[in-house]
Design a protein around this motif. Structure first.
Motif, PDB file in Angstrom:
ATOM      1  N   ARG A  49       0.752  -1.277   0.128  1.00  0.00           N
ATOM      2  CA  ARG A  49      -0.062   0.053   0.151  1.00  0.00           C
ATOM      3  C   ARG A  49       0.740   1.292  -0.078  1.00  0.00           C
ATOM      4  O   ARG A  49       0.455   2.296  -0.734  1.00  0.00           O
ATOM      5  N   GLU A  50       1.842   1.278   0.719  1.00  0.00           N
ATOM      6  CA  GLU A  50       2.861   2.399   0.897  1.00  0.00           C
ATOM      7  C   GLU A  50       3.526   2.548  -0.512  1.00  0.00           C
ATOM      8  O   GLU A  50       3.634   3.866  -1.112  1.00  0.00           O
ATOM      9  N   GLN A  51       3.819   1.540  -1.080  1.00  0.00           N
ATOM     10  CA  GLN A  51       4.396   1.577  -2.481  1.00  0.00           C
ATOM     11  C   GLN A  51       3.445   2.257  -3.533  1.00  0.00           C
ATOM     12  O   GLN A  51       3.895   2.865  -4.392  1.00  0.00           O
ATOM     13  N   ALA A  52       2.316   1.487  -3.580  1.00  0.00           N
ATOM     14  CA  ALA A  52       1.216   2.029  -4.381  1.00  0.00           C
ATOM     15  C   ALA A  52       1.130   3.628  -4.294  1.00  0.00           C
ATOM     16  O   ALA A  52       0.955   4.347  -4.960  1.00  0.00           O
ATOM     17  N   ALA A  53       0.878   4.078  -2.920  1.00  0.00           N
ATOM     18  CA  ALA A  53       0.616   5.373  -2.562  1.00  0.00           C
ATOM     19  C   ALA A  53       2.070   6.240  -3.330  1.00  0.00           C
ATOM     20  O   ALA A  53       1.661   7.429  -3.794  1.00  0.00           O
ATOM     21  N   LYS A  54       2.913   5.686  -3.016  1.00  0.00           N
ATOM     22  CA  LYS A  54       4.123   6.569  -3.411  1.00  0.00           C
ATOM     23  C   LYS A  54       4.344   6.682  -5.222  1.00  0.00           C
ATOM     24  O   LYS A  54       4.531   7.665  -5.805  1.00  0.00           O
ATOM     25  N   VAL A  55       4.148   5.478  -5.855  1.00  0.00           N
ATOM     26  CA  VAL A  55       3.859   5.388  -7.221  1.00  0.00           C
ATOM     27  C   VAL A  55       2.827   6.512  -7.741  1.00  0.00           C
ATOM     28  O   VAL A  55       3.064   6.887  -8.654  1.00  0.00           O
ATOM     29  N   ALA A  56       1.582   6.491  -7.021  1.00  0.00           N
ATOM     30  CA  ALA A  56       0.684   7.307  -7.462  1.00  0.00           C
ATOM     31  C   ALA A  56       1.054   8.756  -7.189  1.00  0.00           C
ATOM     32  O   ALA A  56       0.615   9.663  -8.087  1.00  0.00           O
ATOM     33  N   LYS A  57       1.740   9.211  -6.139  1.00  0.00           N
ATOM     34  CA  LYS A  57       2.461  10.432  -6.104  1.00  0.00           C
ATOM     35  C   LYS A  57       3.226  10.767  -7.198  1.00  0.00           C
ATOM     36  O   LYS A  57       3.103  11.825  -7.717  1.00  0.00           O
ATOM     37  N   ASP A  58       4.054   9.883  -7.659  1.00  0.00           N
ATOM     38  CA  ASP A  58       4.974  10.137  -8.860  1.00  0.00           C
ATOM     39  C   ASP A  58       4.099  10.183 -10.029  1.00  0.00           C
ATOM     40  O   ASP A  58       4.480  11.264 -11.033  1.00  0.00           O
ATOM     41  N   LEU A  59       3.058   9.474 -10.274  1.00  0.00           N
ATOM     42  CA  LEU A  59       2.336   9.576 -11.564  1.00  0.00           C
ATOM     43  C   LEU A  59       1.767  11.028 -11.464  1.00  0.00           C
ATOM     44  O   LEU A  59       1.835  11.757 -12.384  1.00  0.00           O
ATOM     45  N   GLN A  60       1.196  11.553 -10.189  1.00  0.00           N
ATOM     46  CA  GLN A  60       0.574  12.888 -10.307  1.00  0.00           C
ATOM     47  C   GLN A  60       1.650  13.797 -10.696  1.00  0.00           C
ATOM     48  O   GLN A  60       1.458  14.887 -11.410  1.00  0.00           O
ATOM     49  N   SER A  61       2.904  13.616 -10.113  1.00  0.00           N
ATOM     50  CA  SER A  61       3.901  14.749 -10.246  1.00  0.00           C
ATOM     51  C   SER A  61       4.272  14.852 -11.943  1.00  0.00           C
ATOM     52  O   SER A  61       4.416  15.890 -12.028  1.00  0.00           O
ATOM     53  N   GLN A  62       4.567  13.777 -12.257  1.00  0.00           N
ATOM     54  CA  GLN A  62       4.591  13.744 -13.820  1.00  0.00           C
ATOM     55  C   GLN A  62       3.709  14.504 -14.681  1.00  0.00           C
ATOM     56  O   GLN A  62       3.989  15.308 -15.522  1.00  0.00           O
ATOM     57  N   LEU A  63       2.512  14.156 -14.333  1.00  0.00           N
ATOM     58  CA  LEU A  63       1.427  14.883 -15.165  1.00  0.00           C
ATOM     59  C   LEU A  63       1.286  16.336 -14.766  1.00  0.00           C
ATOM     60  O   LEU A  63       0.837  17.025 -15.574  1.00  0.00           O
ATOM     61  N   GLU A  64       1.674  16.745 -13.680  1.00  0.00           N
ATOM     62  CA  GLU A  64       1.524  18.152 -13.255  1.00  0.00           C
ATOM     63  C   GLU A  64       2.636  18.855 -14.098  1.00  0.00           C
ATOM     64  O   GLU A  64       2.620  20.138 -13.785  1.00  0.00           O
ATOM     65  N   ARG A  65       3.766  18.162 -14.529  1.00  0.00           N
ATOM     66  CA  ARG A  65       4.694  18.774 -15.279  1.00  0.00           C
ATOM     67  C   ARG A  65       4.324  19.413 -16.783  1.00  0.00           C
ATOM     68  O   ARG A  65       4.607  20.428 -16.922  1.00  0.00           O
ATOM     69  N   VAL A  66       3.147  18.834 -17.014  1.00  0.00           N
ATOM     70  CA  VAL A  66       2.593  19.498 -18.422  1.00  0.00           C
ATOM     71  C   VAL A  66       1.191  19.838 -18.380  1.00  0.00           C
ATOM     72  O   VAL A  66       0.797  20.465 -19.437  1.00  0.00           O
ATOM     73  N   VAL A  67       0.491  19.455 -17.243  1.00  0.00           N
ATOM     74  CA  VAL A  67      -0.886  19.995 -17.075  1.00  0.00           C
ATOM     75  C   VAL A  67      -0.967  20.906 -15.809  1.00  0.00           C
ATOM     76  O   VAL A  67      -0.659  20.246 -14.706  1.00  0.00           O
ATOM     77  N   PHE A  68      -1.160  22.259 -15.782  1.00  0.00           N
ATOM     78  CA  PHE A  68      -0.966  23.136 -14.856  1.00  0.00           C
ATOM     79  C   PHE A  68      -2.540  23.346 -14.152  1.00  0.00           C
ATOM     80  O   PHE A  68      -3.312  23.682 -14.983  1.00  0.00           O
ATOM     81  N   GLY A  69      -2.393  23.551 -12.825  1.00  0.00           N
ATOM     82  CA  GLY A  69      -3.652  24.140 -12.232  1.00  0.00           C
ATOM     83  C   GLY A  69      -4.933  23.187 -12.393  1.00  0.00           C
ATOM     84  O   GLY A  69      -5.943  23.650 -11.971  1.00  0.00           O
ATOM     85  N   GLN A  70      -4.554  21.891 -12.502  1.00  0.00           N
ATOM     86  CA  GLN A  70      -5.591  20.827 -12.576  1.00  0.00           C
ATOM     87  C   GLN A  70      -5.352  19.740 -11.534  1.00  0.00           C
ATOM     88  O   GLN A  70      -5.732  18.575 -11.890  1.00  0.00           O
ATOM     89  N   GLN A  71      -5.058  19.927 -10.392  1.00  0.00           N
ATOM     90  CA  GLN A  71      -4.311  18.878  -9.252  1.00  0.00           C
ATOM     91  C   GLN A  71      -5.563  18.139  -9.104  1.00  0.00           C
ATOM     92  O   GLN A  71      -5.464  16.778  -9.000  1.00  0.00           O
TER      93      GLN A  71
END
Length: 333
Positions: free
Chosen positions: A18-40
């Motif tokens: 579960r901890e690993q899944a939460a970390k991967v999900a956080k990384d996914l969100q961070s990557q997407l926020e690199r190109v899509v702004f203001g839509q967290q």
């Protein structure tokens, strides 16, 4: 003693996953926020739907990066991605595939359509007629397509992310209630604030010619196998009876709102439950709290309500009704 030790070991393994899944999900969100702004919030809700195994309807005016968001998601998940541009002349066979005669084999061979992917972007879904919408509905509901009397299974991680423009109505075909109900979430994209828009402009300026394809700036974080694992973990999330009763009360109370002609269906309760489990996983929890449920009431139920004519005349929206619903429904303690 051995049994207790085994339970402890199994619990620690699940907790680590579960901890690993939460970390991967956080990384996914961070990557997407690199190109899509203001839509967290939209990005997080999109990840919720993926983990819950549901489909998503994105609604927003042109230029809010709806297409870019989904294309970038396909990149970070390293999955089979396809895009379908829905038009008035699109036929069911254009999305499902077609049987062609192979003269060498002297038999008909099925050629797969763009629905045979892990992640499908259905762009401007409300611009195609009912017959093609029905073919998509079968795929979303049954995870299969039927061509010439034969059924073909789709990917186990098959997910549709559809977009539509709420402003233009000319030449559009409103989605039927049955198809709207198949979307786990309906997400409304709004304009980013000034600071986010400035950050976006600065970032795109720095990319130069690469700004034409900003989705190439994101990196792979996970794959379809990881997504399948996340879904299994989400379904194992614990839910107290009090939280189940809270979900039930929200859904049933929606049918009693005076501004609503048709309230949320029993399926809505299941959808809200699955979405709350997925959000709990993203937050690193092994249980669902009322907070996760409240966070997802609007995106899960807004497209499942039918307002009364009087409410529409008064300018009341589905979100207004749902905000009233959350306020009047007692929260479990």
């Amino acid at each position: 003693m051995r049994f207790e030790r085994k339970v402890i070991l199994e619990s620690s393994v699940v907790l680590e996953k579960r901890e690993q899944a939460a970390k991967v999900a956080k990384d996914l969100q961070s990557q997407l926020e690199r190109v899509v702004f203001g839509q967290q919030d939209v990005i997080q809700s999109l990840l919720v739907a993926l983990i819950a195994g549901g489909h998503v309807l994105l609604e927003g005016v042109p230029g809010l990066a709806k297409t870019l968001l989904v294309k970038s998601l396909g990149k970070v998940l390293d999955c089979r991605f396809s895009r379908i541009q829905f038009t008035p002349d699109l036929m069911p066979s254009d999305i499902t595939g077609i049987s062609l005669f192979d003269s060498n084999k002297n038999e008909f061979v099925f050629r797969q359509g763009p629905l045979f992917a892990d992640l499908v972007l259905a762009d401007e879904i409300n611009r195609t007629p009912a017959k093609t919408q029905a073919a998509l509905l079968e795929a979303m509901q049954e995870h299969q397509v039927s061509v010439d009397g034969t059924s073909y299974a789709l990917s186990s991680t098959f997910t549709v992310v559809a977009t539509q423009n709420p402003v233009e109505s000319e030449g559009t075909y409103p989605l039927p209630e049955a198809q709207l109900d198949r979307f786990l979430l309906k997400l409304n994209l709004n304009y980013p604030n000034e600071e986010d828009e400035r950050t976006m402009l600065t970032a795109m300026n720095g990319l130069g010619q690469s700004s034409w394809h900003p989705e190439n700036q994101v990196e792979k974080v996970a794959g379809p196998a990881d997504l399948a694992n996340f879904r299994e973990l989400a379904q194992a999330t614990k839910v107290d009876q009090a939280v189940l009763d809270y979900i039930l009360a929200l859904v049933r109370n929606s049918r009693e709102l005076p501004q609503v002609e048709l309230g949320a269906s029993p399926r809505s309760a299941i959808m809200l439950l699955n979405a709350a489990k997925a959000l709990s996983l993203l937050r690193g929890r092994d249980y669902v709290s009322p907070d996760e449920v409240q966070s997802l009431v609007l995106p899960t139920l807004r497209h499942r309500l039918m307002l009364s004519p009087e409410a529409e005349i008064e300018g009341i929206t589905e979100d207004d009704c749902l905000e009233m619903l959350v306020k009047k429904t007692a929260i479990p303690r």
